[in-house]
Write a protein that holds these residues in place. Sequence first.
Motif, mmCIF file in Angstrom:
data_model
loop_
_atom_site.group_PDB
_atom_site.id
_atom_site.type_symbol
_atom_site.label_atom_id
_atom_site.label_comp_id
_atom_site.label_asym_id
_atom_site.label_seq_id
_atom_site.Cartn_x
_atom_site.Cartn_y
_atom_site.Cartn_z
ATOM 1 N N VAL A 171 48.853 -36.519 13.868
ATOM 2 C CA VAL A 171 48.011 -35.630 14.902
ATOM 3 C C VAL A 171 46.850 -35.976 13.950
ATOM 4 O O VAL A 171 45.556 -36.018 14.684
ATOM 5 N N SER A 172 46.824 -35.700 12.996
ATOM 6 C CA SER A 172 45.125 -35.613 12.186
ATOM 7 C C SER A 172 44.772 -36.921 12.311
ATOM 8 O O SER A 172 43.498 -37.381 12.504
ATOM 9 N N GLY A 173 45.564 -38.077 12.009
ATOM 10 C CA GLY A 173 44.843 -39.215 11.972
ATOM 11 C C GLY A 173 44.265 -39.881 13.561
ATOM 12 O O GLY A 173 43.353 -40.359 13.526
ATOM 13 N N ILE A 174 45.314 -39.190 14.735
ATOM 14 C CA ILE A 174 44.543 -39.432 15.937
ATOM 15 C C ILE A 174 43.288 -38.681 16.164
ATOM 16 O O ILE A 174 42.385 -39.304 16.865
ATOM 17 N N CYS A 175 43.151 -37.626 15.416
ATOM 18 C CA CYS A 175 42.040 -36.795 15.914
ATOM 19 C C CYS A 175 41.103 -37.534 15.115
ATOM 20 O O CYS A 175 39.577 -37.648 15.623
ATOM 21 N N LEU A 176 41.017 -38.141 13.965
ATOM 22 C CA LEU A 176 40.034 -38.956 13.304
ATOM 23 C C LEU A 176 39.530 -40.077 14.202
ATOM 24 O O LEU A 176 38.566 -40.482 14.181
#
Length: 85
Positions: free
Chosen positions: A62-67
Amino acid sequence: MAKVYPIHNPQSPEVTSKSVLTDEDHSDNVRTLTEKLSAALLNISAKEELVNQHAKVAEEAVSGICLIVFYSQILLKVKLVFGFF
């Protein structure tokens, strides 16, 4: 005509089978139950560890997608403002 079946016949003897357990039998039962409980606790611990690992991977995804979304928005603004790309 319907047949009537008696639910309880007070004249028939009740058959019960009661066995007497020795102290050794009780110890064996306790040992067996302790082993089963120990195995179940180990199984639960292993599953909890897997859940924690999966939660961490999901959080990182999820963090990667947000970035990716964040940087895509920046690139889109740069393109709109400066006419790049």
